[in-house]
Scaffold this motif. Sequence first.
Motif, PDB file in Angstrom:
ATOM      1  N   VAL A  93       0.592   4.100  -2.941  1.00 45.60           N
ATOM      2  CA  VAL A  93       0.230   5.497  -2.687  1.00 45.60           C
ATOM      3  C   VAL A  93       1.360   6.447  -3.068  1.00 45.60           C
ATOM      4  O   VAL A  93       1.128   7.501  -3.666  1.00 45.60           O
ATOM      5  CB  VAL A  93      -0.162   5.685  -1.203  1.00 45.60           C
ATOM      6  N   THR A  94       2.599   6.086  -2.730  1.00 43.34           N
ATOM      7  CA  THR A  94       3.723   7.000  -2.985  1.00 43.34           C
ATOM      8  C   THR A  94       4.273   6.882  -4.401  1.00 43.34           C
ATOM      9  O   THR A  94       4.791   7.850  -4.958  1.00 43.34           O
ATOM     10  CB  THR A  94       4.859   6.733  -1.980  1.00 43.34           C
ATOM     11  N   THR A 127       2.173   5.933   4.528  1.00 43.11           N
ATOM     12  CA  THR A 127       0.992   5.933   3.661  1.00 43.11           C
ATOM     13  C   THR A 127      -0.047   6.919   4.157  1.00 43.11           C
ATOM     14  O   THR A 127      -0.618   7.696   3.375  1.00 43.11           O
ATOM     15  CB  THR A 127       0.381   4.521   3.598  1.00 43.11           C
ATOM     16  N   ARG A 140       0.830  -1.211   0.000  1.00 44.75           N
ATOM     17  CA  ARG A 140       0.000   0.000   0.000  1.00 44.75           C
ATOM     18  C   ARG A 140       0.854   1.247   0.000  1.00 44.75           C
ATOM     19  O   ARG A 140       0.516   2.252  -0.624  1.00 44.75           O
ATOM     20  CB  ARG A 140      -0.894   0.006   1.246  1.00 44.75           C
ATOM     21  N   CYS A 141       1.992   1.188   0.698  1.00 47.69           N
ATOM     22  CA  CYS A 141       2.891   2.338   0.724  1.00 47.69           C
ATOM     23  C   CYS A 141       3.415   2.629  -0.677  1.00 47.69           C
ATOM     24  O   CYS A 141       3.462   3.787  -1.109  1.00 47.69           O
ATOM     25  CB  CYS A 141       4.055   2.067   1.691  1.00 47.69           C
ATOM     26  N   HIS A 175      -7.939   3.996  -1.496  1.00 39.35           N
ATOM     27  CA  HIS A 175      -6.743   4.106  -0.677  1.00 39.35           C
ATOM     28  C   HIS A 175      -7.115   4.305   0.786  1.00 39.35           C
ATOM     29  O   HIS A 175      -6.532   3.682   1.678  1.00 39.35           O
ATOM     30  CB  HIS A 175      -5.882   5.280  -1.153  1.00 39.35           C
ATOM     31  N   ILE A 229      -6.185   1.817   3.851  1.00 40.36           N
ATOM     32  CA  ILE A 229      -5.324   2.239   4.953  1.00 40.36           C
ATOM     33  C   ILE A 229      -6.056   2.094   6.277  1.00 40.36           C
ATOM     34  O   ILE A 229      -5.451   1.754   7.307  1.00 40.36           O
ATOM     35  CB  ILE A 229      -4.820   3.685   4.743  1.00 40.36           C
TER      36      ILE A 229
END
Length: 364
Positions: free
Chosen positions: A135-136, A221, A131-132, A241, A245
């Motif tokens: 998103v990034t 995140t 997920r990190c 997202h 999270i």
Amino acid sequence: MNSSKSPGLAGFGILKNTTCHTEKKISVFFSIIFMTVGILSNSLAIAILMKAYQRFRQKSKASFLLLASGLVVTDLFGHLINGAIAVFVYASDKDWIRFNQSNILCSVFGICMVFFGLCPLFLGSVMAVERCIGVTKPIFHSTKMTSKHVKMMLTMVCLFAVLIALLPILRFRAYQIQASRTWCFYKTEHVEDWEDRFYLLLFSCLGLLALAISFLCNAVTGITLLRVKFKSQQRQGRSHHFEMIIQLLAIMCVSCICWSPFLVAMARIGINKSRSEETCETILFALRMATWNQILDPWVYILLRKAVLKNLYKITRGCCGVHVINLHMWELSSIKNSLKVAAISESPVSSKQINLQPLSSTGQ
């Protein structure tokens, strides 16, 4: 005779002088209840995740759902296998000498305890890392984090957990029957040998490391999503997202609360060489807390879904009459529009050459 190197007699010395007693009827009842609730909860979560995976098969959420499904399937088999062995042990009056002469059952029980303990923690940290990256680095995620790569990561995580679980067997170190006579694990009584201490420290350090990675990645995140939300009010289709999270934070909190006592207890035994400060009842309580992690994990996906949260929001707003959450957060756009926004925002000439229009939220 050294019981740690004699599989046929491993742990039987504990059976003679045990100070940890459990009520048979109550223990069997709770074991059956926990196993049944865990199996039903994880089965329901699997059905929900599989349905969601079919909907988002070609979108960025698919990799997260695939990892989440792997986590819930692992929890399901953990309840099924460990629960069945525990119920059998209780039903047999914990008479290990009668049904465990060759130490096969204790070895299987110990391997399953280690594997189904570490694997969900590893998968939780991998989900946080995924997920990190999503998103990034959304473009990198969309091109490199395919279903094939996610399945490879799932396989590698499971194989690594299997290797850790089989390490004592490969080194001819038998798993030990614990003082309560209800479960098997690494040697925790009179730990003097460096190798026995190494296994305890390896298990606890890997578990604590997985929790630390989850915390760090979820923090990055969350901060990234909040920064994007505050900088731009455009509807950029990031509700999935936020949903993921929230689920990851819930999984991390549940894992920390449930697993920390047991991991810390094992680390203290490995460091102190003995269990003088850790009573049998304390470790048994910590183990039961860790078992709750496999029961609570599936409810994160059952309760913390967008549809459920929207209904809770409506109920809360109806009862309180206060506008709590901006519903635009929950609107979805297609993965194509999300990638278009990300690509334009990273372009150095985008602000001069392109006049970005509000994106349609159709494409679900």
